[in-house]
Design a protein around this motif. Structure first.
Motif, PDB file in Angstrom:
ATOM      1  N   UNK A 171       5.817  -7.801   1.284  1.00  0.00           N
ATOM      2  CA  UNK A 171       4.681  -7.603  -0.039  1.00  0.00           C
ATOM      3  C   UNK A 171       3.753  -7.878   0.519  1.00  0.00           C
ATOM      4  N   UNK A 172       3.670  -9.156   1.067  1.00  0.00           N
ATOM      5  CA  UNK A 172       1.876  -9.941   0.948  1.00  0.00           C
ATOM      6  C   UNK A 172       0.933  -8.883   1.938  1.00  0.00           C
ATOM      7  N   UNK A 173       1.546  -8.440   2.588  1.00  0.00           N
ATOM      8  CA  UNK A 173       0.024  -6.824   3.080  1.00  0.00           C
ATOM      9  C   UNK A 173      -0.405  -6.277   2.294  1.00  0.00           C
ATOM     10  N   UNK A 174       1.153  -5.865   1.627  1.00  0.00           N
ATOM     11  CA  UNK A 174       0.153  -4.456   0.375  1.00  0.00           C
ATOM     12  C   UNK A 174       0.036  -5.279  -0.513  1.00  0.00           C
ATOM     13  N   UNK A 175       0.237  -6.023  -1.274  1.00  0.00           N
ATOM     14  CA  UNK A 175      -1.003  -7.041  -1.945  1.00  0.00           C
ATOM     15  C   UNK A 175      -2.662  -7.781  -2.037  1.00  0.00           C
ATOM     16  N   UNK A 176      -2.387  -7.608  -0.635  1.00  0.00           N
ATOM     17  CA  UNK A 176      -3.689  -8.444   0.284  1.00  0.00           C
ATOM     18  C   UNK A 176      -4.246  -6.704   0.275  1.00  0.00           C
ATOM     19  N   UNK A 177      -3.427  -5.860   0.043  1.00  0.00           N
ATOM     20  CA  UNK A 177      -4.775  -4.784   0.864  1.00  0.00           C
ATOM     21  C   UNK A 177      -5.508  -4.219  -0.638  1.00  0.00           C
ATOM     22  N   UNK A 178      -4.759  -4.670  -1.887  1.00  0.00           N
ATOM     23  CA  UNK A 178      -5.593  -4.204  -2.873  1.00  0.00           C
ATOM     24  C   UNK A 178      -6.267  -5.550  -3.725  1.00  0.00           C
ATOM     25  N   UNK A 179      -6.098  -6.116  -3.358  1.00  0.00           N
ATOM     26  CA  UNK A 179      -6.348  -7.724  -3.674  1.00  0.00           C
ATOM     27  C   UNK A 179      -6.723  -8.494  -2.548  1.00  0.00           C
ATOM     28  N   UNK A 180      -7.962  -8.261  -2.024  1.00  0.00           N
ATOM     29  CA  UNK A 180      -8.157  -8.778  -0.786  1.00  0.00           C
ATOM     30  C   UNK A 180      -9.087 -10.141  -0.888  1.00  0.00           C
ATOM     31  N   UNK A 181      -8.905 -10.893  -2.366  1.00  0.00           N
ATOM     32  CA  UNK A 181      -9.294 -12.173  -2.316  1.00  0.00           C
ATOM     33  C   UNK A 181      -8.557 -13.201  -2.981  1.00  0.00           C
ATOM     34  N   UNK A 182      -7.470 -12.474  -2.598  1.00  0.00           N
ATOM     35  CA  UNK A 182      -6.140 -13.753  -2.954  1.00  0.00           C
ATOM     36  C   UNK A 182      -6.157 -15.085  -2.090  1.00  0.00           C
ATOM     37  N   UNK A 183      -6.533 -16.183  -2.562  1.00  0.00           N
ATOM     38  CA  UNK A 183      -6.336 -17.002  -1.347  1.00  0.00           C
ATOM     39  C   UNK A 183      -5.075 -17.885  -1.292  1.00  0.00           C
ATOM     40  N   UNK A 184      -3.865 -17.601  -2.556  1.00  0.00           N
ATOM     41  CA  UNK A 184      -2.929 -18.225  -2.248  1.00  0.00           C
ATOM     42  C   UNK A 184      -2.164 -16.945  -1.037  1.00  0.00           C
ATOM     43  N   UNK A 185      -1.846 -16.225  -1.389  1.00  0.00           N
ATOM     44  CA  UNK A 185      -1.694 -15.136  -0.070  1.00  0.00           C
ATOM     45  C   UNK A 185      -1.929 -14.737   0.782  1.00  0.00           C
ATOM     46  N   UNK A 186      -3.711 -15.419   1.298  1.00  0.00           N
ATOM     47  CA  UNK A 186      -3.761 -15.432   2.505  1.00  0.00           C
ATOM     48  C   UNK A 186      -3.403 -17.001   2.941  1.00  0.00           C
ATOM     49  N   UNK A 187      -3.046 -17.793   1.905  1.00  0.00           N
ATOM     50  CA  UNK A 187      -2.366 -18.633   2.597  1.00  0.00           C
ATOM     51  C   UNK A 187      -0.842 -19.109   3.178  1.00  0.00           C
ATOM     52  N   UNK A 188      -0.175 -17.877   1.810  1.00  0.00           N
ATOM     53  CA  UNK A 188       0.983 -18.071   2.450  1.00  0.00           C
ATOM     54  C   UNK A 188       1.319 -16.556   3.392  1.00  0.00           C
ATOM     55  N   UNK A 189       0.677 -16.498   3.875  1.00  0.00           N
ATOM     56  CA  UNK A 189       0.628 -15.846   5.513  1.00  0.00           C
ATOM     57  C   UNK A 189       0.455 -16.471   6.046  1.00  0.00           C
ATOM     58  N   UNK A 190      -0.296 -17.451   6.707  1.00  0.00           N
ATOM     59  CA  UNK A 190      -0.891 -18.089   7.421  1.00  0.00           C
ATOM     60  C   UNK A 190       0.360 -18.713   8.086  1.00  0.00           C
ATOM     61  N   UNK A 191       1.137 -19.910   6.346  1.00  0.00           N
ATOM     62  CA  UNK A 191       2.323 -20.543   6.831  1.00  0.00           C
ATOM     63  C   UNK A 191       3.466 -19.856   7.537  1.00  0.00           C
ATOM     64  N   UNK A 192       3.502 -18.093   7.048  1.00  0.00           N
ATOM     65  CA  UNK A 192       4.858 -17.855   7.845  1.00  0.00           C
ATOM     66  C   UNK A 192       4.610 -17.687   9.076  1.00  0.00           C
ATOM     67  N   UNK A 193       2.997 -16.813   9.433  1.00  0.00           N
ATOM     68  CA  UNK A 193       2.911 -16.424  10.842  1.00  0.00           C
ATOM     69  C   UNK A 193       3.254 -18.607  11.668  1.00  0.00           C
TER      70      UNK A 193
END
Length: 237
Positions: A171-193
């Motif tokens: 879900x994070x990739x789809x979310x960031x595709x439409x709202x690419x300035x969500x700091x929390x989403x980028x942080x969660x994606x970074x932590x997951x990887x």
């Protein structure tokens, strides 16, 4: 409401009847004044027949909803009385509230189940997707869209705490595709990887986030993301 506007699996024909139903569903079990319904139905100056048109649409909705709910006429407005356990909006709110409480209370497994259930209620990523957004309804639907996005992030957070980083990425990739300035989403994606041991995934996340902030804001990467990346590189996060 969480996708196309339908009632008991019945299609609602016409943009204005759907908008009227959406307005009533946003305030279920409370009276909505005729003035607010007119504001929801007409983006431009309403016609002289607006009040009469509302009455016509109310009559149409009464036929469509049958015995599943009750559409009550009040002096100056209407109230849609719906059991909360059949309204997806109420069920979503209940599940997200319980999921967030479980997350805050240190129960990631319970939180994950509740938040996943809440997200599963959506048939699209946009509330009332087949309804024109006018007046106060536009603001309420935009808020509901944001609640869905927050729930995607809360779900990812609960998955990380549960030790399931693959599920967190869902879900994070789809979310960031439409709202690419969500700091929390980028942080969660970074932590997951990072938890997956995917150094390339961390680097790619930072690169994409940096490009997004530069393109949409003309600014460098958010400081919170810079600090998180530095901590990961030092092996502290």
């Amino acid at each position: 409401m969480l996708g196309r506007v339908r009632f008991a699996d019945r299609e609602i024909g016409g943009a204005r009847p759907r908008t009227l139903l959406a307005a009533l569903l946003l305030d279920t079990n409370r009276m909505v004044t005729v003035d607010r319904l007119v504001d929801a139905l007409w983006d431009e100056e309403p016609p002289a027949s607006a009040t009469a048109n509302v009455r016509t649409h109310i009559w149409t909705l009464r036929r469509l909803i049958g015995d599943t709910a009750t559409l009550v006429s009040h002096p100056g407005g209407y109230e849609l009385v719906v059991p909360e356990d059949i309204c997806d909006l109420h069920l979503f709110t209940r599940s997200t509230d319980s999921g967030r409480a479980a997350l805050a209370g240190g129960e990631p497994e319970r939180a994950t189940k509740l938040l996943d259930r809440a997200l599963g209620m959506w048939s699209t990523d946009r509330a009332a997707a087949d309804v024109p957004r006018h007046g106060w309804v536009a603001a309420r639907l935009t808020h509901l869209d944001e609640e869905r996005r927050r729930t995607v992030e809360d779900f990812a957070e609960s998955c990380l705490r549960l030790g399931e980083p693959r599920a967190a990425l869902r879900g994070l990739a789809a979310l960031l595709a439409v709202d690419p300035l969500r700091t929390r989403s980028w942080a969660l994606r970074m932590r997951a990887h990072h938890l997956l041991g995917e150094r390339g995934g961390v680097s790619e996340t930072v690169r994409e986030a940096t490009e997004a902030f530069r393109e949409y804001l003309g600014s460098p990467l958010d400081g919170e993301l810079v600090r998180l990346h530095e901590e990961i590189c030092r092996g502290r996060s």
